[in-house]
Design an enzyme around this catalytic site. Structure first.
Site, PDB file in Angstrom:
ATOM      1  N   LYS A  78       9.080  38.046   0.490  1.00  0.00           N
ATOM      2  CA  LYS A  78       7.910  38.039   1.358  1.00  0.00           C
ATOM      3  C   LYS A  78       6.617  37.733   0.588  1.00  0.00           C
ATOM      4  CE  LYS A  78       7.800  42.078   3.055  1.00  0.00           C
ATOM      5  NZ  LYS A  78       6.787  42.829   2.329  1.00  0.00           N
ATOM      6  N   ARG A 116       3.858  48.370   8.623  1.00  0.00           N
ATOM      7  CA  ARG A 116       5.180  48.842   8.204  1.00  0.00           C
ATOM      8  C   ARG A 116       5.668  49.988   9.068  1.00  0.00           C
ATOM      9  NH1 ARG A 116       4.920  46.946   2.671  1.00  0.00           N
ATOM     10  NH2 ARG A 116       6.823  47.310   1.537  1.00  0.00           N
ATOM     11  N   ARG A 135      14.049  41.068 -10.477  1.00  0.00           N
ATOM     12  CA  ARG A 135      12.624  40.783 -10.343  1.00  0.00           C
ATOM     13  C   ARG A 135      11.831  41.323 -11.533  1.00  0.00           C
ATOM     14  NH1 ARG A 135      10.027  41.754  -4.518  1.00  0.00           N
ATOM     15  NH2 ARG A 135      10.245  43.970  -4.932  1.00  0.00           N
ATOM     16  N   ARG A 138       8.898  46.310 -12.214  1.00  0.00           N
ATOM     17  CA  ARG A 138       8.039  47.229 -11.471  1.00  0.00           C
ATOM     18  C   ARG A 138       8.750  48.577 -11.366  1.00  0.00           C
ATOM     19  NH1 ARG A 138       6.419  44.516  -5.830  1.00  0.00           N
ATOM     20  NH2 ARG A 138       7.207  46.476  -4.982  1.00  0.00           N
ATOM     21  N   ARG A 148      13.731  52.477  -0.929  1.00  0.00           N
ATOM     22  CA  ARG A 148      12.793  51.608  -0.205  1.00  0.00           C
ATOM     23  C   ARG A 148      13.499  50.883   0.930  1.00  0.00           C
ATOM     24  NH1 ARG A 148      11.245  48.178  -4.809  1.00  0.00           N
ATOM     25  NH2 ARG A 148      10.111  46.847  -3.373  1.00  0.00           N
TER      26      ARG A 148
HETATM   27  P1  ADP Z   1       7.999  45.513  -1.174  1.00  0.00           P
HETATM   28  O1  ADP Z   1       7.708  44.629   0.015  1.00  0.00           O
HETATM   29  O2  ADP Z   1       8.756  44.819  -2.213  1.00  0.00           O
HETATM   30  O3  ADP Z   1       8.578  46.834  -0.794  1.00  0.00           O
HETATM   31  P2  ADP Z   1       5.128  46.024  -1.491  1.00  0.00           P
HETATM   32  O4  ADP Z   1       4.417  45.514  -2.674  1.00  0.00           O
HETATM   33  O5  ADP Z   1       4.827  45.398  -0.182  1.00  0.00           O
HETATM   34  O6  ADP Z   1       6.659  45.899  -1.890  1.00  0.00           O
HETATM   35  O7  ADP Z   1       4.866  47.606  -1.324  1.00  0.00           O
HETATM   36  C1  ADP Z   1       5.118  48.516  -2.371  1.00  0.00           C
HETATM   37  C2  ADP Z   1       4.966  49.947  -1.879  1.00  0.00           C
HETATM   38  O8  ADP Z   1       3.610  50.178  -1.436  1.00  0.00           O
HETATM   39  C3  ADP Z   1       5.828  50.305  -0.668  1.00  0.00           C
HETATM   40  O9  ADP Z   1       7.126  50.691  -1.037  1.00  0.00           O
HETATM   41  C4  ADP Z   1       5.012  51.466  -0.065  1.00  0.00           C
HETATM   42  O10 ADP Z   1       5.236  52.669  -0.736  1.00  0.00           O
HETATM   43  C5  ADP Z   1       3.586  51.055  -0.310  1.00  0.00           C
HETATM   44  N1  ADP Z   1       3.036  50.314   0.861  1.00  0.00           N
HETATM   45  C6  ADP Z   1       2.682  48.998   0.901  1.00  0.00           C
HETATM   46  N2  ADP Z   1       2.256  48.644   2.130  1.00  0.00           N
HETATM   47  C7  ADP Z   1       2.329  49.764   2.895  1.00  0.00           C
HETATM   48  C8  ADP Z   1       2.066  50.068   4.264  1.00  0.00           C
HETATM   49  N3  ADP Z   1       1.621  49.121   5.118  1.00  0.00           N
HETATM   50  N4  ADP Z   1       2.271  51.337   4.693  1.00  0.00           N
HETATM   51  C9  ADP Z   1       2.697  52.294   3.866  1.00  0.00           C
HETATM   52  N5  ADP Z   1       2.987  52.078   2.580  1.00  0.00           N
HETATM   53  C10 ADP Z   1       2.821  50.837   2.083  1.00  0.00           C
END
Ligand code: ADP
Ligand code: ZN
Length: 208
Positions: free
Chosen positions: A13, A88, A122, A151, A162
């Protein structure tokens, strides 16, 4: 054009959003990147978010919604934007609709085994932020010279958590956009090039 990119961790994504945003001159807004910047800067928000992120949980809605809405207000996106990683939860999706008009929600999909494999491979450059794929790298260095890292939340146990969080809390967001006729599903078990082409075709259709 205001777009939402949805998809489980590891689906690609983020890289896709960066690419499509630059091709269509859209502002790329990643809540994950914003949170990581807060953590790196050692802010109060960052310290709070870190606990949730490192357990594979979501950051609480109240915090993330305020952060995202403030960002949308402060940025000028005359051509529109791509939201990457937001909404989310159902609550986030509803809150978003109270403030802005979303034209389409692009849902990227791939089998769980593919996702776990991609997450395990990754790497990210701590200096310039560029993403890399371990088995495609020659050594451990980014083009900028810094050594790439995994990461923290990409470690196997957290990655599983996750995915579980995604299935439980984010899957209802897909139904939400389906019900409003905005959901467009894309098979993302493909090369980056292949997925980008599919999304480009969808956006051309939407633009007409
Ligand atoms: P990925 O899509 O690979 O899980 P992201 O970089 O989008 O990684 O997000 C990393 C972390 O940041 C998520 O696992 C969550 O804990 C937090 N996070 C990101 N966006 C949101 C959101 N919209 N609501 C709640 N937590 C979020
Ligand atoms: Zn780099």
């Amino acid at each position: 054009m205001n777009l939402v990119f949805l998809g489980p961790p590891g689906v690609g994504k983020g890289s896709l959003a960066v690419r499509i945003a630059s091709e269509y001159n859209l502002l790329h807004i990643s809540t994950g990147d914003m949170l990581r910047a807060e953590i790196a800067a050692g802010t109060e928000l960052g310290r709070l978010a870190e606990k949730y992120i490192n357990d594979g949980n979501l950051v609480p809605d109240s915090v993330i919604i305020d952060m995202l809405l403030a960002k949308l207000e402060s940025e000028s996106a005359s051509n529109g934007y791509i939201l990457d990683g937001f909404p989310r939860t159902l609550n986030q999706a509803r809150e978003l609709d109270k403030h802005v008009r979303i034209d389409a929600a692009i849902s990227l999909e791939a089998p769980e085994a593919v996702l776990l494999d991609r997450i395990a491979n990754r790497r990210v450059c701590p200096a310039c932020g560029k993403g890399h794929i371990a088995h495609k790298m020659n050594g451990r260095l980014c083009d900028c010279g810094a050594e790439v890292v995994t990461r923290d939340d990409d470690k196997a146990e957290v990655a599983k958590a996750r995915l579980e969080t995604h299935n439980r809390l984010t899957a209802p967001v897909l139904d939400y956009y389906k019900d409003t006729g905005k959901l467009i599903s894309v098979d993302a078990n493909d090369t980056m090039e292949g997925v980008a082409n599919k999304v480009q075709r969808i956006l051309e259709e939407l633009g007409r």
